[in-house]
Write a protein that holds these residues in place. Structure first.
Motif, PDB file in Angstrom:
ATOM      1  N   PHE A 138     -26.036  41.173  26.641  1.00  0.00           N
ATOM      2  CA  PHE A 138     -24.822  40.362  26.606  1.00  0.00           C
ATOM      3  C   PHE A 138     -24.247  40.284  25.196  1.00  0.00           C
ATOM      4  O   PHE A 138     -24.978  40.272  24.203  1.00  0.00           O
ATOM      5  CB  PHE A 138     -25.115  38.964  27.159  1.00  0.00           C
ATOM      6  N   TYR A 139     -22.912  40.209  25.161  1.00  0.00           N
ATOM      7  CA  TYR A 139     -22.177  40.210  23.904  1.00  0.00           C
ATOM      8  C   TYR A 139     -21.074  39.155  23.993  1.00  0.00           C
ATOM      9  O   TYR A 139     -20.523  38.907  25.073  1.00  0.00           O
ATOM     10  CB  TYR A 139     -21.544  41.576  23.652  1.00  0.00           C
ATOM     11  N   GLY A 140     -20.765  38.552  22.869  1.00  0.00           N
ATOM     12  CA  GLY A 140     -19.692  37.570  22.850  1.00  0.00           C
ATOM     13  C   GLY A 140     -18.852  37.697  21.604  1.00  0.00           C
ATOM     14  O   GLY A 140     -19.383  37.916  20.506  1.00  0.00           O
ATOM     15  N   VAL A 141     -17.529  37.585  21.768  1.00  0.00           N
ATOM     16  CA  VAL A 141     -16.621  37.557  20.623  1.00  0.00           C
ATOM     17  C   VAL A 141     -15.809  36.274  20.674  1.00  0.00           C
ATOM     18  O   VAL A 141     -15.482  35.753  21.742  1.00  0.00           O
ATOM     19  CB  VAL A 141     -15.678  38.783  20.573  1.00  0.00           C
ATOM     20  N   ASP A 142     -15.500  35.755  19.507  1.00  0.00           N
ATOM     21  CA  ASP A 142     -14.656  34.571  19.392  1.00  0.00           C
ATOM     22  C   ASP A 142     -13.930  34.653  18.061  1.00  0.00           C
ATOM     23  O   ASP A 142     -14.412  35.282  17.105  1.00  0.00           O
ATOM     24  CB  ASP A 142     -15.496  33.294  19.467  1.00  0.00           C
ATOM     25  N   LEU A 143     -12.765  33.997  18.007  1.00  0.00           N
ATOM     26  CA  LEU A 143     -11.971  34.026  16.785  1.00  0.00           C
ATOM     27  C   LEU A 143     -12.353  32.904  15.819  1.00  0.00           C
ATOM     28  O   LEU A 143     -12.060  32.968  14.633  1.00  0.00           O
ATOM     29  CB  LEU A 143     -10.486  33.918  17.141  1.00  0.00           C
ATOM     30  N   SER A 144     -13.022  31.875  16.345  1.00  0.00           N
ATOM     31  CA  SER A 144     -13.314  30.686  15.550  1.00  0.00           C
ATOM     32  C   SER A 144     -14.664  30.790  14.843  1.00  0.00           C
ATOM     33  O   SER A 144     -15.705  30.938  15.491  1.00  0.00           O
ATOM     34  CB  SER A 144     -13.304  29.445  16.442  1.00  0.00           C
ATOM     35  N   HIS A 145     -14.658  30.667  13.525  1.00  0.00           N
ATOM     36  CA  HIS A 145     -15.902  30.605  12.768  1.00  0.00           C
ATOM     37  C   HIS A 145     -16.741  29.414  13.217  1.00  0.00           C
ATOM     38  O   HIS A 145     -17.968  29.505  13.305  1.00  0.00           O
ATOM     39  CB  HIS A 145     -15.606  30.466  11.266  1.00  0.00           C
ATOM     40  N   GLU A 146     -16.077  28.285  13.467  1.00  0.00           N
ATOM     41  CA  GLU A 146     -16.789  27.064  13.843  1.00  0.00           C
ATOM     42  C   GLU A 146     -17.524  27.240  15.164  1.00  0.00           C
ATOM     43  O   GLU A 146     -18.697  26.865  15.301  1.00  0.00           O
ATOM     44  CB  GLU A 146     -15.804  25.898  13.935  1.00  0.00           C
TER      45      GLU A 146
END
Length: 219
Positions: free
Chosen positions: A70-78
């Motif tokens: 599984f892989y996840g991307v997000d734009l938020s550093h927090e």
């Protein structure tokens, strides 16, 4: 391309919310577990969540589908800071990888060193992505023939009382959330280019919308 101001906006929005996000969202982000149950990735498959937030969904999915990574991307550093702690506590670091990336331009080779994914899913994240159509197109680009895109998000609330619909829309707008009522039409248009809209439901009186799109050989 994504909005250059979006990362700062997301960090401001979630700097404090991320600590209570999962406790509060379980009451109104309906259909997340149905999406995870329906993923059914093939043995050795790779599954990506776009807008992975706290990694709650990734941990749940990795436990349910042990044959996949599984892989996840997000734009938020927090949010990613919280996600990394969530994955660390789960003991699933070997099967869940995270990276910061824009939903409209991410490249799995750059982020993870992989060519693509068997399944990609959006769980209540499309409604927070201004260029959501670009995000859908980008996700489909990284699916092979037979790969599936799974989506759950806010719907149009078309069968709910008007007062509830108006109040919900005002409340969502405070969090920069906008239901994507054009989702069905967009997926139907993408199907013309190669693929099939396998499922589109609007459960709970249209409170949510749930879709599965399978990419065809010429998608």
């Amino acid at each position: 391309m994504g909005d250059p101001a979006a990362p700062d906006l997301m960090d401001r929005l979630y700097r404090h919310q991320r600590h209570v996000y999962d406790l509060t969202r379980k009451f109104y982000l309906l259909g997340r577990d149905r999406l995870i149950d329906d993923l059914a990735p093939p043995p050795g498959g790779r599954v990506l969540e776009v807008g992975c937030g706290t990694a709650r969904n990734l941990v749940h999915a990795a436990r349910l589908w042990p044959q996949a990574t599984f892989y996840g991307v997000d734009l938020s550093h927090e949010m990613l800071a919280t996600a990394r702690r969530t994955v660390g506590r789960s003991g699933l670091q070997g099967r869940i990888r995270l990276a910061r990336a824009d939903a409209t331009s991410f490249d799995p080779a750059l982020s993870f060193g992989v060519p693509g994914f068997s399944r990609i899913f959006f769980s209540y994240s499309l409604s927070m992505i201004p260029a959501w159509r670009d995000a859908l197109a980008r996700a489909l680009h990284w699916l092979p023939a037979g790969g599936e895109l799974h989506i759950v998000d806010f719907g149009g609330q078309e069968h709910l009382p008007g007062w509830f619909r108006a109040g919900l829309r005002r409340w969502l707008a405070w969090f920069h959330v906008e239901p994507r009522e054009g989702l069905e039409a967009e997926l139907a248009a993408l199907a013309v280019g190669g693929g099939a809209l396998c499922c589109l439901d609007r459960p709970h009186g249209g409170y949510a919308q749930y879709a599965v799109f399978r990419r065809g050989p010429t998608g």
